[in-house]
Design an enzyme around this catalytic site. Structure first.
Site, mmCIF file in Angstrom:
data_model
loop_
_atom_site.group_PDB
_atom_site.id
_atom_site.type_symbol
_atom_site.label_atom_id
_atom_site.label_comp_id
_atom_site.label_asym_id
_atom_site.label_seq_id
_atom_site.Cartn_x
_atom_site.Cartn_y
_atom_site.Cartn_z
ATOM 1 N N THR A 266 13.985 -25.550 -56.828
ATOM 2 C CA THR A 266 15.381 -25.116 -56.778
ATOM 3 C C THR A 266 15.470 -23.711 -57.341
ATOM 4 O O THR A 266 14.778 -23.357 -58.291
ATOM 5 C CB THR A 266 16.311 -26.074 -57.543
ATOM 6 N N PHE A 268 17.955 -20.734 -58.871
ATOM 7 C CA PHE A 268 19.207 -20.562 -59.608
ATOM 8 C C PHE A 268 19.508 -19.075 -59.720
ATOM 9 O O PHE A 268 18.584 -18.262 -59.720
ATOM 10 C CB PHE A 268 19.066 -21.112 -61.038
#
Ligand SMILES: O=C(O)C(=O)C[C@]1(C(=O)O)C=C[C@@H](O)C=C1
Length: 366
Positions: A266, A268
């Site tokens: 992921t 960010f």
């Protein structure tokens, strides 16, 4: 270091004496470094708060040098983690940075915060991504960390959409390898009838759930930590979340690493109120909109190609100003202050209905 596996094993006390001596040197050097970091602070002039001392571009440069120097035996990830913690502690001598993230404690967002800023910070767990933006804009948090995209599930639209109206800037990106586990109070896999998790995490474990818990109800909740909190209260419930959530909420790992893709990552964004200078290896995020006419998007992107800049991402989102009107989020390699990038941005601006530079920031390290 002497590493001769055929030779007689060394004397344990001697080896520990060597380690003690090295630790003394390391500690003295860390203290000396912390002293120089204070001097840097004085050199920056009489600044007001910790946020004024933070320099993401310098931190990225320091860590790139650490990687360049690394000859093992520790991995780049490990040495970068150690040096991040040293910088985090050096900066916190002024006052720890306040970092807002999507809480509660135990979310992957919190892991991303610690990976990027180290542990010498004050984490502010917030209820929604919207609140992360608000607290940073209001100055109660120095920076915020929000999820932007996952390698298997794609863009987190709710984060991206907030940039359309927000005055905040992107000042960093973080990549975090995500390992999802099935957590429960106890019991066995066969007893699980409900699985709580954030929709993104349920999506990342779709195939595993189909194969292993085909009859369990999947219940989307606001975060993985919230899922863990709920799983704590029933024997037939489980949560999909990370290791930290298992520790915080006292749950057992029923099944480990259940993400469908082994490279599940992921990304960010770090959001803040100001822009920072180039670090030497940066990316720029832009938000652009065009009036609907043939070739409009093509015209908007050609200035970047003309300047030889590579585009690493493009995403369209409804503009919410009218039906079938879109805004485009574009990421290009380089910093907005670079000559070629600023020329490309000006050329695109002349063709766009609207163009906003969301920020330039160091490319994620590891
Ligand atoms: O070089 C600086 O500007 C510092 O403040 C020192 C230092 C460091 O420890 O290396 C600490 C905090 C900044 O974010 C960047 C680097």
């Amino acid at each position: 270091m002497n590493e001769n596996n055929d030779a007689a094993p060394p004397n344990l006390a001697d080896v520990r004496a060597r380690i003690d001596a090295i630790d003394r040197d390391i500690q003295a050097l860390i203290a000396e470094r912390a002293g120089w970091a204070r001097e840097v602070g004085r050199a920056k002039g009489p600044l007001k708060a910790a946020v004024d001392y933070y320099r993401p571009e310098r931190e990225a440069q320091v860590l790139r040098m650490v990687i360049d120097r690394n000859r093992g035996p520790l991995s780049n990830e490990e040495v970068v983690r150690l040096f991040r913690e040293i910088m985090s502690a050096c900066l916190a001598q002024q006052e720890p940075l306040k970092i807002g993230f999507l809480g509660p404690e135990g979310t992957f967002s919190q892991q991303a915060v610690l990976k990027h800023f180290g542990h010498s910070i004050k984490g502010l767990p917030l209820a929604t991504i919207d609140e992360v933006f608000q607290e940073v804009a209001a100055g109660s948090a120095d920076f915020g960390v929000v999820p932007i995209e996952n390698s298997s599930e794609g863009t987190v639209n709710s984060s991206l959409d907030l940039f359309v109206t927000s005055p905040l800037k992107i000042c960093g990106e973080i990549e975090l390898r995500i390992h999802q586990h099935l957590l429960a109070r106890g019991g066995r896999l066969e007893d699980i009838e409900r699985v709580y998790s954030h929709p993104q995490s349920l999506g990342q474990c779709k195939a595993w759930l189909r194969a292993n818990l085909p009859n369990a109800e999947r219940i989307p909740v606001s975060s993985n930590a919230e899922a863990a909190r709920r799983a704590r209260s029933a024997d037939d419930a489980a949560a999909i979340a990370g290791e930290t959530a298992a520790h915080i909420y006292g749950l057992k790992v029923l099944a480990r690493q259940i993400e469908d893709r082994p490279d599940n990552t992921t990304r960010f964004f770090v959001i803040g109120r100001e822009v920072f200078p180039p670090s030497g290896h940066d990316k720029t995020s832009l938000l652009m909109s065009v009036k609907d006419r043939p070739g409009a998007l093509y015209d908007l992107l050609t200035p970047f190609a003309d300047q030889g800049l590579s585009m690493t991402k493009i995403e369209s989102r409804p503009a919410r100003t009218g039906k079938w009107e879109y805004v485009f989020f574009v990421e290009v390699e380089g910093h907005a202050e670079d000559a070629r990038m600023s020329a490309a941005i000006e050329a695109a601006r002349a063709r766009a209905a609207e163009l906003k530079v969301l920020g330039s920031y160091p490319v994620a390290l590891l």
